[in-house]
Design an enzyme around this catalytic site. Structure first.
Site, mmCIF file in Angstrom:
data_model
loop_
_atom_site.group_PDB
_atom_site.id
_atom_site.type_symbol
_atom_site.label_atom_id
_atom_site.label_comp_id
_atom_site.label_asym_id
_atom_site.label_seq_id
_atom_site.Cartn_x
_atom_site.Cartn_y
_atom_site.Cartn_z
ATOM 1 N N HIS A 189 39.407 41.445 44.785
ATOM 2 C CA HIS A 189 39.282 42.209 43.536
ATOM 3 C C HIS A 189 39.024 43.690 43.833
ATOM 4 O O HIS A 189 38.160 44.318 43.210
ATOM 5 C CB HIS A 189 38.156 41.634 42.673
ATOM 6 C CG HIS A 189 38.493 40.303 42.059
ATOM 7 N ND1 HIS A 189 39.288 40.177 40.946
ATOM 8 C CD2 HIS A 189 38.159 39.044 42.430
ATOM 9 C CE1 HIS A 189 39.423 38.900 40.630
ATOM 10 N NE2 HIS A 189 38.748 38.185 41.520
ATOM 11 N N GLU A 212 37.832 34.583 44.720
ATOM 12 C CA GLU A 212 39.275 34.744 44.598
ATOM 13 C C GLU A 212 39.835 35.751 45.610
ATOM 14 O O GLU A 212 40.613 36.638 45.259
ATOM 15 C CB GLU A 212 39.635 35.155 43.162
ATOM 16 C CG GLU A 212 39.258 34.087 42.134
ATOM 17 C CD GLU A 212 39.569 34.477 40.707
ATOM 18 O OE1 GLU A 212 39.836 33.592 39.896
ATOM 19 O OE2 GLU A 212 39.518 35.691 40.404
ATOM 20 N N ASP A 252 36.686 46.273 39.954
ATOM 21 C CA ASP A 252 37.698 45.226 40.071
ATOM 22 C C ASP A 252 39.026 45.899 40.378
ATOM 23 O O ASP A 252 39.090 47.118 40.561
ATOM 24 C CB ASP A 252 37.774 44.373 38.796
ATOM 25 C CG ASP A 252 38.049 42.909 39.103
ATOM 26 O OD1 ASP A 252 39.128 42.629 39.670
ATOM 27 O OD2 ASP A 252 37.205 42.050 38.814
#
Length: 564
Positions: free
Chosen positions: A257, A330, A186
């Site tokens: 990420h 995202e 991440d």
């Protein structure tokens, strides 16, 4: 309610009408392991043998604990189904017989046997002095409702050392959970050694400091934080899981990420928009705007990463070991919109825009994995723009994505944030440690239904592989905090995933609570789990008072950390 307080609740438990109610395991007990059950026998001798002090030598006869693969059990309950019979037959059969539809079924039967022996059977050394272990005389016939019963653990935000991961696998096995979704990369850290790209761990595994609490909090932990798993660590984790019939599904985030990767190899970022050489591993939380550049060089880089990942996570290790999770959630498109190189790529590929550019990333790796006999799985954003055949979806933004995936013929794992994100708080009280997100109580998790009403009774329902709880560790800095957030709610999720329960509103939560209080909290105590007690956090689990909290300059902070 079953008097043995079994969790998850079995399909069928029968007691004989005869007066004999108990039998025992003792120093005369031998282990009769039939073909295909050798791994379960090893586990019994190490785990159960350590707790009981019984050596369980090989042998047969009326004192045996016998393990068998049985086609009849398999036909009735599937490869993970089992039949456990205690007390023998008129003193001539084995004292305990576990028959499984497959080796996994025998293993789950052994887990039930461990529960029947009492909480002391979950310890690492004997606490019973006489060497005799009582068992009720009964028959349990059981098998899971869902094939995928899992836990996602994020080790990128806060690193969990290898021993802690092995402990998590033992806790999953004790609850008949069979998938460990291993979130390894991440923005805040890269946790897996990739030999051809050493900077991923030399640089990407470490950050200089860490935000304490929610991203709006003024608090900082100024100590460097990090760590990673060597390739031998990963091999050990996968082998340990396979011995417990748990599939490890690695997650390597693409294309969002990804700041830890870009900080390690700046060429992976959108270099025509920002100075990627100035990036470091992110030290705070939230949705990051630094995403991978849509270049051939980026594709080749991650193909190299995934080549090593596939070697470390072999497809034959356990039932769902062919899956590789690529994240896909995202992904902020701002840099692509501003990047001449990204816009040129969109034009070259004749794509409709930045959203389809993300789908291009996902489809590329879906095809790449499929060509190697693997299956891509990603968060439900990967539905946008269409999926390659064989790709599966983790439905986290509610159940709508899972419904759409199932109706389109894709397999889905239901893990909606609103029900099974265990980083969310368990009660509204101000003493809950670092409270974020929705309030989701033990009962809320117990009443979660993985198959949405729209899918029930339809052909698409078969695409619901199962469910998992997700554990994001932004506010979980150590093992004790993970324990507190995960347990006892994971026990409720385990029963949802395994047992054939009534409709959510009709489920007997009082019965579940009674089984927790009757034995399961004591089992967790024996396992050393720092769970949230039913009455609320213990003094050392509570959120510190504001006057006891300091910011990065050592000054007291006024007011508690903000909630979401």
């Amino acid at each position: 309610m079953n008097g043995e307080h079994l969790i998850p609740a079995p399909r069928c438990l029968r007691r004989p009408a005869a007066p004999r109610r108990r039998t025992t395991l003792d120093e005369r007990t031998v282990l009769d392991a039939g073909p295909g059950t050798e791994g379960v026998a090893r586990w019994l001798r190490t785990a159960l043998g350590a707790a009981t002090g019984l050596s369980l030598p090989p042998g047969t006869g009326p004192t045996a604990l016998a393990l068998r693969l049985g086609t009849g059990v398999g036909r009735a309950f599937g490869p993970e189904g089992y039949r456990l019979t205690t007390g023998g037959s008129a003193g001539t059969g084995p004292r305990v017989l576990i028959e499984g539809g497959g080796a996994a079924g025998v293993f789950w039967g052994a887990q039930t046997l461990r529960q029947l022996l009492g909480p002391a059977a979950f310890r690492r050394a004997p606490v019973v002095r006489n060497g005799e272990w009582d068992l009720p005389v009964l028959t349990v016939e059981d098998g899971p409702r869902f094939a995928w019963r899992g836990l996602m653990l994020d080790v990128a935000r806060h690193f969990m050392p290898k021993d802690g991961v092995l402990r998590q696998l033992d806790l999953l096995a004790a609850h008949k959970l069979n998938v460990f979704h291993f979130h390894l990369t991440d923005d805040q850290g890269w946790r897996i050694e990739i030999e051809r790209y050493p900077e991923l761990t030399r640089t990407g595994a470490w950050r200089s400091r860490t935000k304490y609490g929610h991203r709006a909090s003024p608090l900082w932990d100024e100590k460097p934080h990090g760590g990673y798993y060597t390739q031998d660590d990963i091999r050990e984790i996968v082998a340990y899981a396979a011995e417990r019939h748990i599939s490890v599904v690695p997650e390597i985030d693409i294309p969002g990420h990804s700041q830890a990767a870009i900080a390690s190899y700046p060429r992976l970022g959108n270099t025509d928009v920002i100075d990627t050489t100035a990036l470091s591993v992110w030290d705070t939380w939230g949705i990051n705007t630094n995403v991978l550049a849509p270049t051939d060089s980026t594709l080749r880089f991650y193909e190299g990463v995934l080549e090593e990942v596939l070697e470390l996570f072999p497809a034959d290790a356990a039932a769902f070991s062919s899956f590789v999770h690529i994240g896909g959630d995202e992904c902020v498109k701002d840099q692509w919109k501003a990047s001449p190189a990204a816009q040129a790529r969109i034009a070259e590929l004749e794509l409709s825009g930045e959203e389809e550019l993300q789908s291009w990333f996902v489809r590329h790796f879906g095809r790449w994995l499929a060509a190697r006999g693997r299956r891509l799985i990603g968060w439900d954003e990967i539905l946008e723009g269409g999926l390659a055949d064989g790709a599966a979806v983790s439905s986290w933004r509610g159940c709508a994505g899972g419904v759409a995936a199932a109706e389109a013929g894709h397999d889905v794992v239901m893990c909606p944030e609103q029900q099974v994100y265990l980083d969310h708080r368990q009660a509204p009280g101000e003493d809950e440690p670092m409270p974020i997100g929705y309030v989701r109580t033990l009962e809320d998790v117990y009443r979660f239904e993985p198959v949405p009403p729209r899918l029930r009774g339809t052909a698409a329902a078969r695409h619901v592989l199962g469910t998992q709880a997700n554990v994001w560790t932004e506010v979980m800095e150590d093992q004790g905090r993970v324990d507190y957030q995960v347990f006892p709610r994971l026990a409720a999720l385990a029963e949802v995933a395994w047992s054939r329960l009534p409709e959510p509103a009709e489920r007997d939560f009082a019965d579940f609570e009674a089984r927790m209080a009757g034995a399961h909290y004591a089992r967790l105590d024996a396992l050393g789990v720092a769970y949230r007690p039913p009455g609320g956090p213990l003094p050392w689990q509570r959120r510190p008072a504001p006057e006891n909290m300091t910011g990065s300059l050592g000054r007291p902070i006024e007011g508690p950390p903000p909630n979401v």
